[in-house]
Write a protein that holds these residues in place. Structure first.
Motif, mmCIF file in Angstrom:
data_model
loop_
_atom_site.group_PDB
_atom_site.id
_atom_site.type_symbol
_atom_site.label_atom_id
_atom_site.label_comp_id
_atom_site.label_asym_id
_atom_site.label_seq_id
_atom_site.Cartn_x
_atom_site.Cartn_y
_atom_site.Cartn_z
ATOM 1 N N LEU A 1 65.099 115.475 -23.598
ATOM 2 C CA LEU A 1 65.781 114.557 -24.507
ATOM 3 C C LEU A 1 65.595 114.908 -25.975
ATOM 4 C CD1 LEU A 1 65.258 111.190 -22.632
ATOM 5 C CD2 LEU A 1 67.213 112.742 -22.593
ATOM 6 N N LYS A 2 65.048 116.091 -26.243
ATOM 7 C CA LYS A 2 65.078 116.584 -27.616
ATOM 8 C C LYS A 2 66.518 116.813 -28.041
ATOM 9 C CE LYS A 2 60.482 118.669 -27.630
ATOM 10 N NZ LYS A 2 59.699 119.945 -27.683
ATOM 11 N N THR A 3 67.386 117.000 -27.047
ATOM 12 C CA THR A 3 68.829 117.058 -27.277
ATOM 13 C C THR A 3 69.452 115.805 -26.686
ATOM 14 O OG1 THR A 3 68.828 119.476 -27.110
ATOM 15 C CG2 THR A 3 70.944 118.345 -26.854
ATOM 16 N N PRO A 4 70.188 115.003 -27.463
ATOM 17 C CA PRO A 4 70.789 113.781 -26.928
ATOM 18 C C PRO A 4 71.634 114.073 -25.689
ATOM 19 C CG PRO A 4 70.964 113.812 -29.309
ATOM 20 C CD PRO A 4 70.463 115.177 -28.902
ATOM 21 N N MET A 5 71.566 113.164 -24.730
ATOM 22 C CA MET A 5 72.222 113.432 -23.457
ATOM 23 C C MET A 5 72.679 112.124 -22.811
ATOM 24 S SD MET A 5 70.671 115.697 -20.292
ATOM 25 C CE MET A 5 70.548 117.121 -21.378
ATOM 26 N N PRO A 6 73.917 112.066 -22.307
ATOM 27 C CA PRO A 6 74.372 110.877 -21.570
ATOM 28 C C PRO A 6 73.509 110.658 -20.321
ATOM 29 C CG PRO A 6 76.223 112.284 -22.151
ATOM 30 C CD PRO A 6 74.980 113.069 -22.448
ATOM 31 N N GLN A 7 73.390 109.409 -19.925
ATOM 32 C CA GLN A 7 72.450 109.070 -18.867
ATOM 33 C C GLN A 7 72.770 109.762 -17.545
ATOM 34 O OE1 GLN A 7 71.252 105.043 -18.985
ATOM 35 N NE2 GLN A 7 70.346 105.012 -16.952
ATOM 36 N N ASP A 8 74.040 109.893 -17.193
ATOM 37 C CA ASP A 8 74.351 110.543 -15.920
ATOM 38 C C ASP A 8 73.981 112.027 -15.958
ATOM 39 O OD1 ASP A 8 76.378 111.194 -17.714
ATOM 40 O OD2 ASP A 8 77.990 111.086 -16.231
ATOM 41 N N ARG A 9 74.051 112.641 -17.152
ATOM 42 C CA ARG A 9 73.640 114.045 -17.273
ATOM 43 C C ARG A 9 72.118 114.173 -17.230
ATOM 44 N NH1 ARG A 9 77.444 116.991 -15.622
ATOM 45 N NH2 ARG A 9 76.350 118.765 -16.550
ATOM 46 N N LYS B 1 59.593 102.403 -23.226
ATOM 47 C CA LYS B 1 58.604 101.341 -23.441
ATOM 48 C C LYS B 1 57.531 101.787 -24.432
ATOM 49 C CE LYS B 1 57.538 99.160 -19.762
ATOM 50 N NZ LYS B 1 56.964 98.817 -18.437
ATOM 51 N N HIS B 2 57.211 103.082 -24.412
ATOM 52 C CA HIS B 2 56.198 103.620 -25.312
ATOM 53 C C HIS B 2 56.784 104.091 -26.642
ATOM 54 C CE1 HIS B 2 53.638 103.726 -21.694
ATOM 55 N NE2 HIS B 2 52.655 103.636 -22.567
ATOM 56 N N GLY B 3 58.078 103.870 -26.846
ATOM 57 C CA GLY B 3 58.701 104.244 -28.104
ATOM 58 C C GLY B 3 58.932 105.726 -28.272
ATOM 59 N N GLU B 4 58.874 106.484 -27.167
ATOM 60 C CA GLU B 4 59.037 107.941 -27.270
ATOM 61 C C GLU B 4 60.502 108.365 -27.241
ATOM 62 O OE1 GLU B 4 56.249 110.517 -25.140
ATOM 63 O OE2 GLU B 4 55.381 108.699 -24.277
ATOM 64 N N ILE B 5 61.356 107.542 -26.663
ATOM 65 C CA ILE B 5 62.775 107.851 -26.605
ATOM 66 C C ILE B 5 63.577 106.596 -26.946
ATOM 67 C CG2 ILE B 5 62.507 109.712 -24.908
ATOM 68 C CD1 ILE B 5 63.468 107.772 -22.751
ATOM 69 N N LYS B 6 64.824 106.801 -27.328
ATOM 70 C CA LYS B 6 65.726 105.696 -27.634
ATOM 71 C C LYS B 6 67.074 105.958 -26.951
ATOM 72 C CE LYS B 6 63.777 104.798 -32.239
ATOM 73 N NZ LYS B 6 64.085 104.687 -33.695
ATOM 74 N N TYR B 7 67.938 104.953 -27.011
ATOM 75 C CA TYR B 7 69.296 105.162 -26.502
ATOM 76 C C TYR B 7 70.287 104.411 -27.382
ATOM 77 C CZ TYR B 7 69.744 100.452 -24.569
ATOM 78 O OH TYR B 7 69.838 99.078 -24.427
ATOM 79 N N ARG B 8 71.504 104.895 -27.369
ATOM 80 C CA ARG B 8 72.633 104.202 -27.994
ATOM 81 C C ARG B 8 73.818 104.312 -27.048
ATOM 82 N NH1 ARG B 8 73.855 106.262 -33.915
ATOM 83 N NH2 ARG B 8 75.361 104.536 -33.733
ATOM 84 N N VAL B 9 74.660 103.308 -27.086
ATOM 85 C CA VAL B 9 75.877 103.346 -26.294
ATOM 86 C C VAL B 9 77.010 103.808 -27.199
ATOM 87 C CG1 VAL B 9 77.516 102.030 -24.903
ATOM 88 C CG2 VAL B 9 75.065 101.524 -24.751
ATOM 89 N N LEU B 10 77.542 104.986 -26.904
ATOM 90 C CA LEU B 10 78.600 105.588 -27.700
ATOM 91 C C LEU B 10 79.840 105.761 -26.841
ATOM 92 C CD1 LEU B 10 76.444 108.399 -29.394
ATOM 93 C CD2 LEU B 10 77.046 106.159 -30.346
ATOM 94 N N ASP B 11 80.921 105.144 -27.271
ATOM 95 C CA ASP B 11 82.181 105.232 -26.531
ATOM 96 C C ASP B 11 81.972 104.859 -25.057
ATOM 97 O OD1 ASP B 11 84.898 105.644 -26.224
ATOM 98 O OD2 ASP B 11 84.674 107.795 -25.819
#
Length: 293
Positions: free
Chosen positions: A233-241, A275-285
């Motif tokens: 996840l150092k590279t943003p990735m859609p959840q299904d990918r 939960k540990h604040g190591e990753i985040k998400y956004r909903v895009l399109d």
């Protein structure tokens, strides 16, 4: 199938998911889990009957079908009392919940199979840290992670550890055990070091006098999976990918209903790191995209 003795009061039966047998008074026995399915339960019932044993209780470690598959058979045959933890009991009563959770909605028919959905059975919720059956003290161990409210049982010096630990040959074959919550599972693995027992047995490993090396191995595999997710996840990735990349990394090619089982597991890794604040998400399109914080 055979009964193997561990102590004067505790025996076990090897199976796809091992079953514990606790000797009580007047030829009664309590089972720790009930086997993977009705066919296994029938053979176990016949074996116990050969010894004139009658099942009076079943102590379920968690609500996965391979551990509760014989519940309804024994309850119908013996009228036994089934006991489980607060958050596992509803799924034992209504196994459809398991399918709905995996699919995140009304489940498809493929998910409603014997590997996921056992027959329903009546169950009593246990909230105490120990129970007594015919004056035999059984300590209840808190072991969440693999399942939401998984429990183990310590009786007569034998610790039944449910699906907390998997042997090395499991990792060489299946690569990745299911975990509902890797964060809770990590804490559980650390707590296992403090359990004092003469013998340890899991749902999928045979009795051992020491589990230090198993704990270390399982922690190593778990941490490797978390590290892979962090790197991914150092590279943003859609959840299904994310799901595909995670399964590809472990050489897992899941089709039909198994995909939804493993998707749920991957979501657990996302949740733990979030939960540990190591990753985040956004909903895009209308697509959830995950990325390193």
């Amino acid at each position: 199938m055979e009964l193997a003795r561990l102590t004067e009061r505790v025996l076990w039966v090897r199976g796809p998911a091992n079953v514990g047998v606790i000797l009580l008074d007047n030829s009664k026995v309590a089972l720790i889990d009930s086997g993977c399915d009705q066919q296994f339960a029938k053979k176990l019932f016949e074996l116990l009957s050969d010894y004139r044993f009658k099942v009076s209780h079943i102590l379920n470690t968690h609500a996965h079908a391979d551990h509760i598959g014989g519940n309804s058979f024994f309850q119908e045959k013996c009228g036994c009392k089934i006991m489980a933890s607060t958050l596992e009991a509803p799924t034992i009563r209504q196994p459809l919940i398991q399918c709905a959770v995996l699919f995140s909605g009304a489940p498809i028919g493929d998910l409603m199979n014997r590997f996921i959905m056992a027959n329903p059975s009546q169950v009593e919720v246990v909230t105490a840290n120990e129970i007594k059956l015919d004056e035999l003290r059984i300590e209840i161990l808190d072991l969440p992670g693999h399942s939401v409210n998984q429990k183990g049982f310590l009786v007569d010096g034998v610790a039944f550890l449910a699906d907390t630990l998997f042997p090395d040959n499991f990792f060489s074959k299946q690569r990745l055990p299911f975990n509902y919550d890797p964060n809770s599972h990590t804490q559980t693995l650390e707590r296992l070091r403090k359990i004092e027992a003469n013998c340890f047995i899991g749902g999928h490993f045979q009795p051992q006098n020491s589990i230090g090396s198993l704990i270390a191995s399982n922690l190593s595999h778990l941490n490797e999976s978390l590290d892979f997710m962090r790197g991914l996840l150092k590279t943003p990735m859609p959840q299904d990918r994310v799901v595909k990349a995670f399964l590809d990394h472990y050489g897992l090619k899941k089709t039909n209903w198994e995909y939804y089982l493993y998707r749920t597991m991957v979501n657990g890794y996302l949740s733990s790191l979030h939960k540990h604040g190591e990753i985040k998400y956004r909903v895009l399109d209308n697509l959830p995209v995950w990325y390193a914080a």
